[in-house]
Design a protein around this motif. Structure first.
Motif, short mmCIF file in Angstrom:
data_model
loop_
_atom_site.label_atom_id
_atom_site.label_comp_id
_atom_site.label_asym_id
_atom_site.label_seq_id
_atom_site.Cartn_x
_atom_site.Cartn_y
_atom_site.Cartn_z
N TRP A 197 -31.59 -42.32 24.82
CA TRP A 197 -31.63 -40.90 25.16
C TRP A 197 -32.57 -40.71 26.35
O TRP A 197 -33.51 -41.48 26.55
CB TRP A 197 -32.15 -40.07 23.99
N LEU A 202 -32.33 -37.14 16.07
CA LEU A 202 -31.43 -37.87 16.97
C LEU A 202 -30.47 -38.76 16.20
O LEU A 202 -29.31 -38.93 16.59
CB LEU A 202 -32.25 -38.68 17.98
N ASN A 222 -27.69 -38.11 25.17
CA ASN A 222 -27.35 -39.47 24.76
C ASN A 222 -26.74 -40.25 25.91
O ASN A 222 -26.09 -39.69 26.81
CB ASN A 222 -26.36 -39.43 23.59
N PRO A 265 -33.22 -44.56 17.49
CA PRO A 265 -33.16 -43.98 18.84
C PRO A 265 -34.36 -44.34 19.69
O PRO A 265 -35.48 -44.48 19.19
CB PRO A 265 -33.10 -42.47 18.56
N ASN A 291 -38.27 -36.43 15.46
CA ASN A 291 -37.33 -36.73 16.55
C ASN A 291 -36.39 -37.87 16.19
O ASN A 291 -35.20 -37.84 16.51
CB ASN A 291 -38.10 -37.06 17.83
#
Length: 640
Positions: A69, A55, A134, A38, A51
């Motif tokens: 994101w 994600l 997203n 991500p 994180n």
């Protein structure tokens, strides 16, 4: 930990537990290699640690294929808008250092510099939370460009990792794959046992993830037996690490590999349910392990790896690195002898000292022993509560390496640290170019004209070394090499009179004046009479070269390294040196070019001895100096 942080981590733990309960081992199969790591849609920064894990977990459960994101404000700033996004935002956690006195955030570098080694309540870590969405929910965002992939195949990566980490992979058959810390080796079945190359490589990645926990690497606790909670916790770290790595390399998880870990799922669920911090800590450890592997696979630079390690959200400034003996000494009940005395005593002297120590201990008061046992118990309690931690193996090595250079243990520690890829002076990891070719240069008779002395006492006089006249052609040639050949590391290698009040300082002052391009880390001054080879960082290597005017020094250098003799107008009278020889009186550019031809292209150059006036008469190699009746300081000879 504040309530918001606690709630966030419990929420993440519950999400992972639900996935484990619902999918069991399929959670990793769904975490496909085609799923990109991500990243933030606006800044293009990659999400890390907790994180990244969250994600990717959400992407897996929601079926998102776009790794981008963004926050609501970022989406607005980029000119896009959300569509059907109610209830689909995901919180991310951002930790930052904070100065409570100045009431402002500070950089991670400032934080570590200010709190390292001491507890200071002024500087703390704080967390803030943002909600991100997203790209699948963002209307107007451009299509995802083709992903940027590492130009390396899994096979090549495995080979590079194994080589740079120093972990041997042994295909010795059987049906088990495991890492054995005592050997620092990975044992695997034969490759043909696996259904695919991907299956083989993903298994190796998992075992390499375990090997990052060795004491000489990231120093995790690997000493627990199969079936224990601690063993299962290490498996969780390795699983998350291999997930992060496979996401980078477009590799899928393998069915055969997954079935070997079925026993751990229930253990993970139990541990994470009881203590959500278990998952958070495993993710932090996995993030560091991933960065370690990416760095040693030559996928990221050293600076990025160190940033991950130093910016870990799990930094605890009140956890002090301290061994038991350190704590006992701090409390005044330590051993009366240290490693320096041990090194200085040999044979019979050491036995006598041990017997004397035993007698001293027998006469020591009962109060001393009671205090010592109490201090041991205190240390154990602090260790259990996480207020102190033992030094890692490499930390002990670095500390020993910074001791007195006359100690054999100090010299051994310096060699060990650099062999393992660490700078013994700072404890920092060495760059990948630490093995680039090196040129070591003598001073007296090579960079400076060596003055004749009538007595050894002259060498101890103030100003003797500082006032040595430079040899301009050689100095300029060295400057030319430093400026135009960054692929070479240039060092000074010059012996000093260890019992002189002026020699070391004056040689450094001389270099500051005539050759400031060579910094302190590249100036090597072994004691006169010592073996110079023991003072070469990381040990002498085959492609090292020594430029010296003294045949005896060059002879010691070969083999394994190579020497270049500088013909300074007074040496080479016996013509015993059969290797490369360069005249001092060549033009600097030509002299530099000749050295490059010798070092980089293996050219043999044998100049004839200069026919002009000698630089300065110097004493013979074993001078007959008339001894005075007064006591004189002893040196091995005037050639330094």
């Amino acid at each position: 930990m504040n309530q918001k942080t606690s709630d966030y981590r419990k929420e993440l733990a519950d999400m992972f537990i639900n996935v484990l309960e619902e999918k069991e081992l399929d959670w990793k199969k769904d975490w496909k290699g085609s799923m990109q790591a991500p990243m933030n849609a606006k800044s293009q920064a990659m999400y890390k640690g907790i994180n990244r894990f969250r994600l990717m977990l959400v992407s897996m459960t929601e079926g998102y294929e776009d790794p981008r994101w963004a926050t609501f404000n970022q989406i607005k700033e980029m000119g896009y808008h959300l569509e059907d996004a109610k209830g689909k935002g995901v919180k991310v956690e951002y930790w930052f250092p904070y100065d409570q006195k100045e009431k402002k955030s500070i950089s991670w570098e400032e934080f570590h510099n200010r709190v390292e080694g001491e507890k200071d309540e002024r500087y703390v870590l704080r967390a803030k939370y943002s909600t991100v969405f997203n790209a699948a929910l963002i209307k107007g965002i451009p299509e995802l460009p083709e992903p940027e992939t590492f130009d390396v195949s899994p096979d090549e990566l495995i080979h590079t990792l194994s080589s740079n980490m120093g972990v041997e992979i042994v295909n010795d058959g059987g049906d088990r794959a495991f890492y054995r810390p005592s050997e620092d080796k990975i044992h695997l079945p034969l490759p043909e046992v696996f259904f695919s190359d991907y299956g083989y490589n993903s298994t190796v990645l998992h075992e390499l993830a375990h090997s990052t926990g060795a004491s000489k690497r990231l120093n995790r606790d690997l000493g627990h037996s199969f079936g224990s909670p601690e063993y299962a916790y290490e498996e969780l770290i390795a699983e998350i690490t291999s997930c992060f790595m496979s996401a980078n390399l477009n590799m899928e998880q393998d069915e055969i590999h997954l079935k070997n870990h079925k026993a751990y799922v229930q253990s993970w669920i139990k541990a994470i349910s009881e203590k959500p911090e278990t998952l958070v800590k495993a993710i932090a450890e996995a993030e560091k392990a991933t960065a370690y592997m990416e760095y040693h696979a030559e996928l990221i630079p050293k600076a990025e790896y160190e940033k991950v390690v130093r910016s870990s959200m799990e930094v605890k400034k009140d956890i002090v690195a301290m061994d038991l003996e350190d704590y006992l000494r701090k409390k005044g009940v330590g051993s009366p002898f240290g490693p320096y005395q041990d090194d200085k005593l040999i044979g019979h002297a050491k036995v006598l000292r041990q017997n004397s120590t035993k007698k001293d201990y027998e006469n020591t008061s009962k109060e001393y022993w009671e205090d010592r046992e109490a201090a041991k118990a205190e240390y154990g309690q602090m260790l259990e509560k996480g207020k102190v931690r033992p030094l890692t193996e490499i930390e002990r090595t670095i500390r020993t390496a910074n001791g007195h250079p006359d100690n054999p243990s100090v010299q051994a520690a310096r060699r060990m640290a650099e062999k393992r890829g660490y700078d013994w002076r700072t404890g920092d990891m060495l760059e990948k170019n630490e093995k680039k070719q090196r040129l070591l240069i003598d001073m007296d008779g090579t960079l400076a004209k060596f003055k004749q002395v009538d007595t050894l006492e002259t060498l101890y006089e103030k100003g003797y070394f500082f006032n040595l006249e430079p040899i301009p052609n050689v100095l300029d040639a060295v400057k030319h090499i430093i400026k135009n050949h960054p692929e070479l590391d240039v060092y000074i290698m010059s012996a000093v009179l260890s019992d002189s009040k002026y020699a070391w300082e004056e040689k450094n002052d001389w270099l500051d004046q005539y050759l400031p391009e060579i910094d302190m880390d590249h100036r090597l001054f072994p004691p006169c009479g010592a073996n110079k080879l023991n003072y070469v960082p990381s040990g002498i290597r085959e492609n090292d070269y020594l430029l010296d005017d003294y045949t005896q020094n060059l002879t010691l250098w070969e083999p394994p390294a190579k020497g270049i003799k500088l013909l300074n107008g007074i040496n080479h009278t016996n013509q015993s040196w059969q290797g490369n020889m360069l005249r001092y009186d060549k033009a600097p550019e030509q002299l530099a070019e000749d050295m490059i031809q010798i070092m980089e292209h293996g050219k043999l150059i044998r100049d004839i001895r200069p026919q002009d006036e000698p630089i300065q008469e110097r004493p013979p190699e074993e001078p007959e100096i008339q001894k005075k009746k007064t006591v004189m300081k002893k040196v091995s000879g005037p050639k330094l």
